[in-house]
Design a protein around this motif. Structure first.
Motif, PDB file in Angstrom:
ATOM      1  N   LEU A  48      18.271  12.722  31.373  1.00 40.70           N
ATOM      2  CA  LEU A  48      18.844  13.491  30.271  1.00 40.70           C
ATOM      3  C   LEU A  48      17.753  13.936  29.298  1.00 40.70           C
ATOM      4  O   LEU A  48      17.814  15.035  28.748  1.00 40.70           O
ATOM      5  N   MET A  96      16.394   7.059  25.492  1.00 40.60           N
ATOM      6  CA  MET A  96      17.237   8.038  26.160  1.00 40.60           C
ATOM      7  C   MET A  96      17.060   7.960  27.667  1.00 40.60           C
ATOM      8  O   MET A  96      15.960   7.691  28.165  1.00 40.60           O
ATOM      9  N   ASN A  97      18.132   8.188  28.409  1.00 41.51           N
ATOM     10  CA  ASN A  97      18.047   8.259  29.859  1.00 41.51           C
ATOM     11  C   ASN A  97      16.986   9.289  30.258  1.00 41.51           C
ATOM     12  O   ASN A  97      17.005  10.417  29.773  1.00 41.51           O
ATOM     13  N   THR A 137      16.039  16.849  30.827  1.00 44.39           N
ATOM     14  CA  THR A 137      16.917  18.020  30.719  1.00 44.39           C
ATOM     15  C   THR A 137      16.875  18.605  29.313  1.00 44.39           C
ATOM     16  O   THR A 137      16.844  19.831  29.144  1.00 44.39           O
ATOM     17  N   ALA A 138      16.875  17.739  28.308  1.00 43.55           N
ATOM     18  CA  ALA A 138      16.816  18.212  26.930  1.00 43.55           C
ATOM     19  C   ALA A 138      15.526  18.984  26.666  1.00 43.55           C
ATOM     20  O   ALA A 138      15.540  20.065  26.061  1.00 43.55           O
ATOM     21  N   ALA A 193      24.377  18.037  28.605  1.00 40.14           N
ATOM     22  CA  ALA A 193      23.504  16.893  28.881  1.00 40.14           C
ATOM     23  C   ALA A 193      23.378  15.944  27.697  1.00 40.14           C
ATOM     24  O   ALA A 193      23.172  14.739  27.893  1.00 40.14           O
ATOM     25  N   THR A 194      23.499  16.480  26.472  1.00 37.24           N
ATOM     26  CA  THR A 194      23.278  15.628  25.302  1.00 37.24           C
ATOM     27  C   THR A 194      24.464  15.661  24.342  1.00 37.24           C
ATOM     28  O   THR A 194      25.394  14.892  24.481  1.00 37.24           O
ATOM     29  N   ASN A 195      24.451  16.584  23.378  1.00 41.00           N
ATOM     30  CA  ASN A 195      25.528  16.618  22.391  1.00 41.00           C
ATOM     31  C   ASN A 195      25.645  17.997  21.751  1.00 41.00           C
ATOM     32  O   ASN A 195      24.745  18.842  21.876  1.00 41.00           O
ATOM     33  N   ALA A 238      18.881  15.372  20.191  1.00 44.95           N
ATOM     34  CA  ALA A 238      19.326  15.173  21.568  1.00 44.95           C
ATOM     35  C   ALA A 238      19.400  13.689  21.899  1.00 44.95           C
ATOM     36  O   ALA A 238      20.279  13.249  22.639  1.00 44.95           O
TER      37      ALA A 238
END
Length: 304
Positions: free
Chosen positions: A51, A47-48, A54-55, A117-119, A166
């Motif tokens: 991001l 994952m970035n 943030t998650a 930020a994710t989904n 995430a």
């Protein structure tokens, strides 16, 4: 002639940032964030970093929101217990309305931010976890049944699932096992605490298991929940979802946990020891969860 309020009138003092931080239950958040981070790191997707951060931040904010709303609702019983009497609301440093607004705002922001930020699935699970802790555990279960911790434990089991989702956008077997591990870990962890805090819970009218069913029954229940917890902790290895690093760490930690739970369950005398075995189990249970989840994250990163 205007009446003058007596000098003894209780007026909440202006709250500062430390009181708002205390509302979030930072000690609890630390464990929540860690399990959420490990769930994210264990996911088979890189994952970035921004991001990912943030998650994890959203998981922390969601947990903090749930803690603030819990203190808003339970300020009356918090005032009766030594362990919680110094919290901002019962101590008179903050009014309940401020805590309510803070909790709702923080929770809504955390859900919106993790969605952006994710989904969507991660946002839905985060929202469910907050609502479950506040409405199901705090409002419905805690004052009504000694099974409050058993059912309510699901609220604290969501973070690794949120971290995984995430990163991946979907739920699979490993995060379900991580959820189950925390779910089964919660009763022994909190019942060990309740054994040496029984007087506080009884004074506040909270029907924790030692208050309602007695110490002997609680000790046996701690042992009985430890057995499936250990089995679930070892399942990732048996199902080839984790490797040797996790297997060794989970096996050793689970052995120590079982020994401590056995000591708590079957010892004959409690006089003069200050509940030492119960305090040892409670303290180790926190280290247990940290150790098992850390081992999983390291294991997955090494294998990757």
């Amino acid at each position: 002639m205007a009446s003058v309020a007596p000098a003894t009138a209780t007026v909440p003092l202006p709250a500062d940032w430390r009181d708002f931080l205390a509302l979030t239950k930072p000690r609890v958040i630390f464990l929540v964030v860690f399990t959420g981070l490990c769930g994210l790191l264990a996911a088979p997707v890189a994952m970035n970093p921004v991001l990912g951060f943030t998650a994890v931040l959203c998981i922390a904010m969601g947990a903090g929101a749930a803690g603030a709303l819990n203190q808003w609702y339970e300020s009356d019983i918090d005032a009766l217990m030594k362990r919680t009497a110094s919290r901002p609301i019962p101590a008179g440093r903050m009014d309940r309305q401020s805590a309510l607004h803070f909790g709702v705002g923080l929770g809504a922001f955390s859900v919106l931010l993790i969605y952006l930020a994710t989904n969507m699935l991660a946002a839905i699970i985060l929202a469910v976890s907050i609502l479950f802790y506040v409405l199901v555990y705090t409002v419905w279960l805690k004052r009504r049944t000694p099974q409050n911790i058993v059912i309510g434990g699901a609220a604290g089991a969501f973070p690794p699932v949120i971290g995984w989702v995430a990163a991946t956008g979907q739920v699979s077997l490993l995060p379900i096992l991580l959820f189950s591990l925390i779910f089964l870990w919660t009763p022994p962890h909190f019942w060990a605490l309740a054994l040496f805090m029984e007087a506080d819970y009884a004074k506040a009218g909270v029907p924790m298991l030692p208050v309602v069913a007695g110490e002997k029954n609680t000790r046996i229940q701690i042992f009985l929940y430890t057995l499936p917890m250990v089995a679930v902790a070892l399942l990732p290895v048996a199902l080839h979802l984790a490797g040797l690093i996790y297997g060794l760490a989970a096996g050793l930690a689970s052995l120590v946990f079982t020994i401590l739970a056995t000591r708590v369950a079957f010892r004959q005398s409690v006089a003069g020891d200050g509940m030492k075995p119960e305090k040892q189990l409670f303290g180790f249970s926190i280290l247990y969860l940290f150790g098992v989840f850390a081992a999983l994250a390291v294991d997955r990163l090494v294998l990757a």
